[in-house]
Design an enzyme around this catalytic site. Structure first.
Site, PDB file in Angstrom:
ATOM      1  N   GLU A 290      44.871  34.761  42.024  1.00  0.00           N
ATOM      2  CA  GLU A 290      45.392  35.592  43.116  1.00  0.00           C
ATOM      3  C   GLU A 290      46.254  34.761  44.068  1.00  0.00           C
ATOM      4  O   GLU A 290      46.029  34.732  45.274  1.00  0.00           O
ATOM      5  CB  GLU A 290      44.239  36.303  43.839  1.00  0.00           C
ATOM      6  CG  GLU A 290      43.481  37.226  42.890  1.00  0.00           C
ATOM      7  CD  GLU A 290      42.346  38.020  43.532  1.00  0.00           C
ATOM      8  OE1 GLU A 290      41.780  37.541  44.524  1.00  0.00           O
ATOM      9  OE2 GLU A 290      42.036  39.112  43.013  1.00  0.00           O
ATOM     10  N   ASP A 369      35.568  42.722  38.288  1.00  0.00           N
ATOM     11  CA  ASP A 369      35.449  42.331  39.692  1.00  0.00           C
ATOM     12  C   ASP A 369      34.416  43.163  40.446  1.00  0.00           C
ATOM     13  O   ASP A 369      34.788  44.005  41.245  1.00  0.00           O
ATOM     14  CB  ASP A 369      36.825  42.475  40.362  1.00  0.00           C
ATOM     15  CG  ASP A 369      36.864  41.817  41.730  1.00  0.00           C
ATOM     16  OD1 ASP A 369      35.911  41.104  42.071  1.00  0.00           O
ATOM     17  OD2 ASP A 369      37.850  42.031  42.448  1.00  0.00           O
ATOM     18  N   GLU A 397      31.744  45.305  48.574  1.00  0.00           N
ATOM     19  CA  GLU A 397      33.177  45.604  48.514  1.00  0.00           C
ATOM     20  C   GLU A 397      33.465  46.915  47.783  1.00  0.00           C
ATOM     21  O   GLU A 397      34.165  47.778  48.293  1.00  0.00           O
ATOM     22  CB  GLU A 397      33.909  44.436  47.835  1.00  0.00           C
ATOM     23  CG  GLU A 397      35.392  44.695  47.661  1.00  0.00           C
ATOM     24  CD  GLU A 397      36.133  43.507  47.062  1.00  0.00           C
ATOM     25  OE1 GLU A 397      35.487  42.496  46.706  1.00  0.00           O
ATOM     26  OE2 GLU A 397      37.370  43.598  46.958  1.00  0.00           O
TER      27      GLU A 397
END
Ligand code: GCW
Length: 683
Positions: A290, A369, A397
């Site tokens: 990322e 993820d 998340e």
């Protein structure tokens, strides 16, 4: 406690069952480590709160007292008589025993360990027994942690924000400095140490400009202060570092791991850090991921990249925790051959055997993820000669951001119990990451933590259970979900049976409830881009992130088979590969992760995919309605503040679960044109 924050599970209320044990009014200590002193302080505090009187601390070098709690850290000076009371040879460095010992005409309780840490962990265990009223005669407890590394990863930034944090601001940083009032940090250390955490990385793996300087003289004295607090609780401090530090801090023109100037720079850096913090844990590194810098820039492998840091830390016993979250985040959604799920394995498996002994690869539980549901990463067990540890996400998340109730212990249990077949049947993930399958020098479990400076630490009060549960599982992955839940409820909310029954059921159901109103059958995502909250079925469909569901008018799912898909299934050992390869044997809950099927495909449950989507989404919302009803029934049985706080979150959850339900159902109704068999409202 040092702060006025919620004590969470370290809640020592007046306890009648303890009053029957006035004989435990004294504590004796053998050992002088910082950790045994913390153990003593914790015990004195806990017993005072529970019994209403301050226990006496007695000097008793020759072991002549009776009816005492003995905190004993083994050393050469330990008198023969005390030495014989505990089977020290059965203890690992961090293990402990708790024993009832008849002595000197009474019965004492012995809490003994080889290290101060062991005694500290044993003391917290003893306190749990006192809190729950399980302290009785004849105690014979021996515990050794199964995992060597039991870590928390903070994604805290120095401006005080927390990446993917849902419980306020950082407890460590504010306005690009360290916070000056360390009360919360101390209470934090107590909390996580009480469940056995022994390593904490305090800053975000995305290391930005200011945080890059954590390893410089500007901040090292502050880092050392926090490390000092941690040390008293047996916690090693780790830092996330920027791979490009030699350029950004050192003024070099490269961060190439094979460049001798770079190597020398990191060696000097390590010497400087250890000058401040002699027991510094090491580095956590997110490289080539990322947009973070890494060895790929210099055409070097991740083995080259991590070994260079490992070499710098080795003289001091430090380790490099190297993350495997490496994938192409600039994918073209039109390209059906690139499969993000393959990335970690494809990058790291070929490097097996090339890593130094003090490097440990940290692997996310799943290949994507931290979705509500995904298969277990096939990288676990695939590298016999490379240290591995697992990374979980406590911060929610993708699982409701601590507005929704989502107890993750059941999910983690599934991952830990997953049989990789790496060494034949019975090679579960928990054995691999505990270093029991292959003789790893370093291994264990890490998690991205869910705490911030909110008064209750976790935003949602019930999200404290995830923090507690992770620690307990890292200590012993064989603990059952039920046992962990029961402990947590009784410590946090007391002994009311109805409170227990309601909370137990809510926690046990919550992950599946959340799953049922969000993304179906293992496909994942469907969230709003960026912040990842709330439904957006196509939010990540035409994006660069490799996160697609491929829904059209006929069906949906990702074909990851060897036969005619991305070939991902081949990354598993044959038993799992075969199970996932065929839609006949692929478990329902992962069907769309592995296969593209028509909406009319019949699941093992007997339902079609489309009917499953409708049913589960209606049921999910009903599940939340039931939570509210049950929680309502606890009014007056738990303190009003916590009751109201949870109720408020449950109401938000209900509103947002309805939104999820209607958006997802409507989307698939419009795509497929297939009616709900039960004619419920779809828009
Ligand atoms: O889950 C993703 C998050 C990023 C995070 C990244 C990672 C710290 O959306 O916020 O960055 O994973 O694990 O590195």
């Amino acid at each position: 406690p040092y702060s006025d924050a919620d004590p969470c599970w370290l809640r020592y209320t007046k306890n009648e069952s303890l009053e029957g044990i006035p004989r435990l009014a004294k504590i004796t200590v053998h050992g002088s480590s910082e950790q045994i002193r913390s153990a003593l302080a914790e015990l004195v505090y806990g017993m005072t709160e529970m019994t209403g009187s301050v226990p006496e601390t007695a000097e008793d070098p020759n072991g002549l007292e009776a009816n005492v709690v003995r905190l004993v850290q083994f050393d050469e000076a330990l008198p023969e008589r005390l030495r014989e009371l505990a089977p020290f040879h059965d203890l690992h460095e961090e293990g402990y025993v708790i024993r009832s010992v008849p002595e000197n005409g009474g019965e004492s309780i012995l809490v003994a360990g080889k290290s101060g840490k062991g005694v500290l962990y044993g003391t917290f265990h003893l306190l749990r027994l006192m809190q729950t009223g399980d302290l009785r005669s004849g105690l014979q407890i021996l515990e050794n942690p199964r995992n060597g590394l039991r870590m928390m990863n903070h994604w805290d930034n120095m401006d005080g924000s927390i990446e993917r944090g849902y419980a306020g601001q950082s407890i460590f940083f504010k306005d690009n400095e360290f916070v000056r009032d360390q009360a919360r940090i101390r209470d934090y250390a107590r909390l996580v140490a009480s469940v056995g955490i022994n390593g904490v990385a305090i800053n975000n793996v995305n290391v930005h400009k200011t945080e890059t300087q954590l390893i410089t003289s500007r901040f090292l004295p502050d880092v050392a202060e926090v490390a000092g607090i941690f040390r008293r609780y047996g916690i090693a401090l780790f830092l996330s570092v920027n791979y490009a530090s030699p350029i950004e801090l050192g003024g070099l023109d490269t961060a190439d791991p094979l460049d001798s100037r770079v190597r020398a720079w990191w060696k000097e850096k390590a010497a400087e850090i250890y000058g401040h913090i002699p027991d510094f844990g090491g580095f956590v590194v997110k490289a080539d991921s990322e947009h973070r810098p890494g060895p790929f820039t210099y055409n070097r492998t991740h083995a080259d990249g991590s070994n260079m840091l490992a070499e710098a830390l080795a003289p001091y016993g430090g380790i490099v925790v190297w993350r495997c979250f490496v994938y192409n985040c600039l994918q073209d959604w039109r390209d059906r051959t690139t499969d993000r799920a393959r990335a970690a394995y494809d990058h790291f498996k070929p490097l097996d055997g090339q890593f130094k002994q003090n490097v440990v690869l940290q692997i996310k539980n799943g290949p994507m993820d931290f979705q509500v549901r995904e298969p277990v990463s096939p990288l676990f067990g695939a590298m016999p000669e490379t240290n591995q540890m697992a990374e979980f996400q406590i911060t929610q998340e993708y699982t409701g951001q601590q507005k929704h109730l989502c107890y993750l212990v059941p999910q983690w249990k599934e991952v830990l119990d997953f049989d990789t077949f790496a060494r034949g049947k019975g090679t579960e993930v928990k054995k691999i990451v505990a270093g029991e399958t292959y003789p790893y020098a370093h291994s264990g479990m890490a998690a991205v933590i869910n705490v911030g400076d909110d008064p209750n630490w976790t935003g949602h009060t019930l999200a404290q259970a995830n923090l507690y549960g992770f620690g307990r599982l890292a200590w012993n992955p064989d603990l059952s979900e039920e046992a962990i839940t029961a402990e947590w409820i009784r410590l946090t909310f007391g002994k009311d049976e109805k409170v227990y029954q309601v909370l137990r059921s809510m926690l046990a159901e919550s992950w599946r409830v959340y799953e049922s109103y969000t993304s179906p059958l293992g496909i994942g995502w469907m969230v709003n881009p960026g912040h990842h909250y709330g439904p957006n079925v196509d939010g990540y469909e035409y994006s660069v992130w490799g996160t697609y569901h491929y829904a059209d008018c006929r069906g949906m799912g990702v074909n990851r088979t060897v036969k005619d898909g991305t070939g991902y299934t081949a990354q598993y050992y044959p038993e799992n590969m075969e199970r996932y390869e065929s839609p006949e044997t692929c478990p329902d809950e992962l069907l769309l992760f592995f296969h593209h099927v028509p909406y009319t495909h019949t699941l093992h449950s007997g339902k079609t995919v489309i009917q499953h989507i409708y049913d589960s989404h209606f049921e999910g919302v009903e599940g939340v309605e039931a939570f509210i009803e049950r929680w309502q029934g606890l009014e007056g049985r738990i303190d009003a503040k916590r009751h109201a706080q949870v109720m408020e979150r449950l109401r938000i959850q209900l509103a947002h679960a309805r939104e999820w339900r209607d958006v997802v159902n409507t989307y698939f109704f419009r795509k497929s044109g297939i009616e709900d068999r039960h004619g419920r409202p779809i828009y």
